[in-house]
Design a protein around this motif. Sequence first.
Motif, mmCIF file in Angstrom:
data_model
loop_
_atom_site.group_PDB
_atom_site.id
_atom_site.type_symbol
_atom_site.label_atom_id
_atom_site.label_comp_id
_atom_site.label_asym_id
_atom_site.label_seq_id
_atom_site.Cartn_x
_atom_site.Cartn_y
_atom_site.Cartn_z
ATOM 1 N N GLN A 323 0.823 -1.219 0.000
ATOM 2 C CA GLN A 323 0.000 0.000 0.000
ATOM 3 C C GLN A 323 0.854 1.266 0.000
ATOM 4 O O GLN A 323 0.350 2.359 0.268
ATOM 5 N N LEU A 324 2.140 1.125 -0.292
ATOM 6 C CA LEU A 324 3.002 2.308 -0.338
ATOM 7 C C LEU A 324 2.576 3.158 -1.530
ATOM 8 O O LEU A 324 2.158 2.624 -2.553
ATOM 9 N N PRO A 325 2.709 4.494 -1.415
ATOM 10 C CA PRO A 325 2.368 5.339 -2.564
ATOM 11 C C PRO A 325 3.284 5.018 -3.751
ATOM 12 O O PRO A 325 4.397 4.525 -3.567
ATOM 13 N N ALA A 326 2.797 5.307 -4.954
ATOM 14 C CA ALA A 326 3.501 4.895 -6.182
ATOM 15 C C ALA A 326 4.951 5.365 -6.206
ATOM 16 O O ALA A 326 5.816 4.673 -6.722
ATOM 17 N N SER A 327 5.236 6.539 -5.645
ATOM 18 C CA SER A 327 6.619 6.987 -5.575
ATOM 19 C C SER A 327 6.912 7.341 -4.120
ATOM 20 O O SER A 327 6.585 8.422 -3.655
ATOM 21 N N CYS A 328 7.491 6.387 -3.412
ATOM 22 C CA CYS A 328 7.732 6.576 -1.972
ATOM 23 C C CYS A 328 9.237 6.696 -1.768
ATOM 24 O O CYS A 328 9.926 5.715 -1.546
ATOM 25 N N LEU A 329 9.749 7.936 -1.894
ATOM 26 C CA LEU A 329 11.206 8.132 -1.906
ATOM 27 C C LEU A 329 11.790 8.253 -0.501
ATOM 28 O O LEU A 329 11.230 8.934 0.354
ATOM 29 N N VAL A 330 12.907 7.575 -0.296
ATOM 30 C CA VAL A 330 13.652 7.729 0.957
ATOM 31 C C VAL A 330 15.120 7.986 0.599
ATOM 32 O O VAL A 330 15.581 7.590 -0.465
ATOM 33 N N ALA A 331 15.823 8.670 1.512
ATOM 34 C CA ALA A 331 17.227 9.026 1.252
ATOM 35 C C ALA A 331 18.137 7.888 1.690
ATOM 36 O O ALA A 331 18.915 8.016 2.635
ATOM 37 N N VAL A 332 18.009 6.754 1.004
ATOM 38 C CA VAL A 332 18.775 5.557 1.339
ATOM 39 C C VAL A 332 19.236 4.941 0.023
ATOM 40 O O VAL A 332 18.525 5.023 -0.982
ATOM 41 N N ASP A 333 20.439 4.367 0.040
ATOM 42 C CA ASP A 333 20.941 3.702 -1.147
ATOM 43 C C ASP A 333 19.991 2.572 -1.561
ATOM 44 O O ASP A 333 19.415 1.887 -0.720
ATOM 45 N N HIS A 334 19.841 2.400 -2.881
ATOM 46 C CA HIS A 334 18.915 1.415 -3.431
ATOM 47 C C HIS A 334 19.173 0.006 -2.863
ATOM 48 O O HIS A 334 18.248 -0.664 -2.396
ATOM 49 N N GLY A 335 20.457 -0.383 -2.882
ATOM 50 C CA GLY A 335 20.813 -1.722 -2.393
ATOM 51 C C GLY A 335 20.539 -1.876 -0.896
ATOM 52 O O GLY A 335 20.042 -2.917 -0.446
ATOM 53 N N ASP A 336 20.848 -0.816 -0.131
ATOM 54 C CA ASP A 336 20.627 -0.882 1.316
ATOM 55 C C ASP A 336 19.139 -0.953 1.642
ATOM 56 O O ASP A 336 18.724 -1.679 2.555
ATOM 57 N N LEU A 337 18.323 -0.203 0.888
ATOM 58 C CA LEU A 337 16.877 -0.262 1.115
ATOM 59 C C LEU A 337 16.377 -1.669 0.787
ATOM 60 O O LEU A 337 15.513 -2.215 1.476
ATOM 61 N N GLY A 338 16.955 -2.258 -0.272
ATOM 62 C CA GLY A 338 16.611 -3.638 -0.632
ATOM 63 C C GLY A 338 16.894 -4.589 0.515
ATOM 64 O O GLY A 338 16.088 -5.461 0.842
ATOM 65 N N GLU A 339 18.071 -4.399 1.159
ATOM 66 C CA GLU A 339 18.426 -5.250 2.303
ATOM 67 C C GLU A 339 17.440 -5.076 3.451
ATOM 68 O O GLU A 339 16.988 -6.043 4.056
ATOM 69 N N MET A 340 17.119 -3.798 3.750
ATOM 70 C CA MET A 340 16.213 -3.537 4.881
ATOM 71 C C MET A 340 14.849 -4.156 4.608
ATOM 72 O O MET A 340 14.343 -4.960 5.401
ATOM 73 N N LEU A 341 14.255 -3.787 3.470
ATOM 74 C CA LEU A 341 12.899 -4.261 3.188
ATOM 75 C C LEU A 341 12.888 -5.765 2.938
ATOM 76 O O LEU A 341 11.963 -6.461 3.350
ATOM 77 N N GLY A 342 13.938 -6.275 2.268
ATOM 78 C CA GLY A 342 14.011 -7.706 1.991
ATOM 79 C C GLY A 342 13.994 -8.512 3.280
ATOM 80 O O GLY A 342 13.191 -9.435 3.447
ATOM 81 N N ASN A 343 14.861 -8.139 4.209
ATOM 82 C CA ASN A 343 14.934 -8.879 5.470
ATOM 83 C C ASN A 343 13.658 -8.747 6.284
ATOM 84 O O ASN A 343 13.168 -9.728 6.858
ATOM 85 N N LEU A 344 13.106 -7.514 6.331
ATOM 86 C CA LEU A 344 11.889 -7.309 7.129
ATOM 87 C C LEU A 344 10.712 -8.062 6.514
ATOM 88 O O LEU A 344 9.920 -8.689 7.216
ATOM 89 N N LEU A 345 10.615 -8.007 5.176
ATOM 90 C CA LEU A 345 9.490 -8.691 4.512
ATOM 91 C C LEU A 345 9.662 -10.206 4.576
ATOM 92 O O LEU A 345 8.684 -10.936 4.711
ATOM 93 N N GLU A 346 10.910 -10.664 4.492
ATOM 94 C CA GLU A 346 11.144 -12.112 4.590
ATOM 95 C C GLU A 346 10.649 -12.617 5.945
ATOM 96 O O GLU A 346 9.976 -13.641 6.033
ATOM 97 N N ASN A 347 10.988 -11.837 6.969
ATOM 98 C CA ASN A 347 10.510 -12.158 8.304
ATOM 99 C C ASN A 347 8.999 -12.211 8.366
ATOM 100 O O ASN A 347 8.403 -13.161 8.876
ATOM 101 N N ALA A 348 8.399 -11.126 7.865
ATOM 102 C CA ALA A 348 6.946 -11.024 7.902
ATOM 103 C C ALA A 348 6.327 -12.192 7.152
ATOM 104 O O ALA A 348 5.396 -12.837 7.632
ATOM 105 N N CYS A 349 6.888 -12.502 5.969
ATOM 106 C CA CYS A 349 6.328 -13.588 5.155
ATOM 107 C C CYS A 349 6.511 -14.936 5.853
ATOM 108 O O CYS A 349 5.674 -15.819 5.757
ATOM 109 N N ARG A 350 7.641 -15.071 6.542
ATOM 110 C CA ARG A 350 7.937 -16.347 7.192
ATOM 111 C C ARG A 350 6.920 -16.647 8.295
ATOM 112 O O ARG A 350 6.508 -17.777 8.474
#
Lengths: 443, 221
Positions: A323-350
């Motif tokens: 449900q994030l807005p279509a362009s939800c910009l944060v001042a974080v490196d693309h790869g690092d944001l991937g790590e943060m969201l990937g790990n958090l979502l993996e947890n949530a999904c698990r």
Amino acid sequence: MKAPLSLHGRLAALTIAVVCVPLGIATLVIYDLVTVVSDTMDTALDVQVRVLDQAIAPDGSFAENHLATLPELVRPRPGWGWRVKTPRGEWSRAFPAGRIHYPIPHVHPIDGIYSGYGAANSSEALHVRRLDRRLMNGPASVTVIAPSRLIDQPMERVQRSVRLMQALVLGVLVCAMALQLHFALRPLRILVKAVARVRSGEAQSLSLRQPAELAPLADEINSLIERNKAQLETARLNAANLAHAVKTPLASLVLQLEQEGASASSRALVEQISAQVAHHLRRARSAGGLGGRPQADAHAVVETIRPVLVRLRRDRSLEIDNQLPASCLVAVDHGDLGEMLGNLLENACRYAERRVRLQAVEEGGAVTLVIEDDGCGIPDDQKADVLQPGVRLDEVNVGYGFGLAIVRELVELYDGTLILADSAELGGLRTILRLPRPAASPV
Amino acid sequence: MKILLAEDDEQLASNLVQLLRREAYAVDWVRTGVDAQHLGETGSYDCCVLDLGLPALEGLAVLRAWRANGCEFPVLILTARDAWMDKAEGFQSGADDYLVKPFLPQELILRVRALVRRSRGQAAEVVRCGGLAYYPGSGNFQLSEKPLYLTAFEIRILAKLIQFPEVLVERETLFDCIYEYEAEVPNNSLEVLIGRLRRKIAPVRIVTARGHGYRLTAEAA
């Protein structure tokens, strides 16, 4: 160690020193002027002293008729006066009662005539010239007085105008100095702001359009920035190479131990090493603090990693509700944001039963990303533990580490926060990830 | 069942080959991306375990080339790159699974089995042909509810045949998926193996279609 004097301080000190020289000279000139005026007055008085002296006979008698040669002695001007003392008597005209002192050594002595100062009982200041003589029958003296104001008043006028001039010159110079400082140091202030912009990631480097004195500095700073960037890139690359170099032999070791039927404790040890290596290499790889102007779209990142998450949970159908807005910009490196969201979502999904939901709230300079699931959640007393490296809540799930620790460390690199709470609506874990928003683009 | 292993680290590769062979898989091992692409496009594999940091041609490039050329076999990426964006890129390039080094051997085996099973559309836990049962999840066979002990080659043949019960499997296909690349195979070895299998799985039969191939059947002769 004492800090060196500021540029303002240096320039101000220099200006004051330069201004003091003409002001000092002006003061000296005034002193000279006083001397000249007083000498002129003394000359006039000395003429009267000489005439009076000539009226004294060798036996001490005083020939008043001799005074007719100088009418001023017969009828002195207001405030002027004279007195003659001999062993034979005392003669005077308009000589007021009062106190006179004669500094020693004698001031401005000319042919035995010297100066004295005093005040009449009427408090009028007096300028005095006196001549001492020795007669055959005792000492004699001739004293002539004039009001000091005849010297002081013109001198006060001169001093007033000179002081006014001095004040004017000083004022003009101070203003000029202030303006000079303001304009001369302006490029320096601009440079300081530019360096701050580079640090905050708003700019990549400093402009080389600088005053001649600052251009080499800007150039040097740019070289430093470049070198810093290159070193960080190299460190990142080294971390990646190291990851590859270490992980492959580790994988071999795990297989070897398995094949050789090694003890469970040896295998656990290798697993522990693996977890630590993975954790620290991930951290080393992070772009946090790399400078530049990181920016990533959380919505897009979630959509990029969605296929990975879906594959992880092939056994159960799971709804990942972005449900994030279509362009939800944060001042974080693309790869690092991937790590943060990937790990958090993996947890949530698990841990989720059927549903994982992502929402965002933008407020002020930050974006708050909220990830919720409908799983069993984490007991309150374990919420702090799972943020530590290598702690895994669910030992059944295969995988090294719980992933939340690295998220926490990455978040801290970006001055963000990670909070674990309970989801009132979905019933599972509610992860609140607060990250900085990118600064508005400069026009 | 045959697996293509593309891994440039010799030590890890030899450990992996041992591990996979122990699980009755035939393994073709290549060290470079170019060799991997060639074998993937010309051979017949049930699954590929692909390292990303391959010399000559990057693992992801190999994978994209395979998918572009219509190679459909499942691919498991085995790599040191554990970033989520790397994983996402792997899946986007056509991978079916992604495992980060170092990994537990059981996990690799479980994932490979799952991939093979899914690629064959075997959603069921067990595949049966008469009294013969095959459990793709564990790779075990049972005959009349009793465990069946088979050699690696026998497992490879029977796992292939039982995928298509009552259907003819061509000799070449069977040959391809049980023997490793460059293995020295005597002419009649397949026949010898089939003969041994027949004795072990009776009353289920392997019928020879002379000059064509073999068929696993539960029908009585």
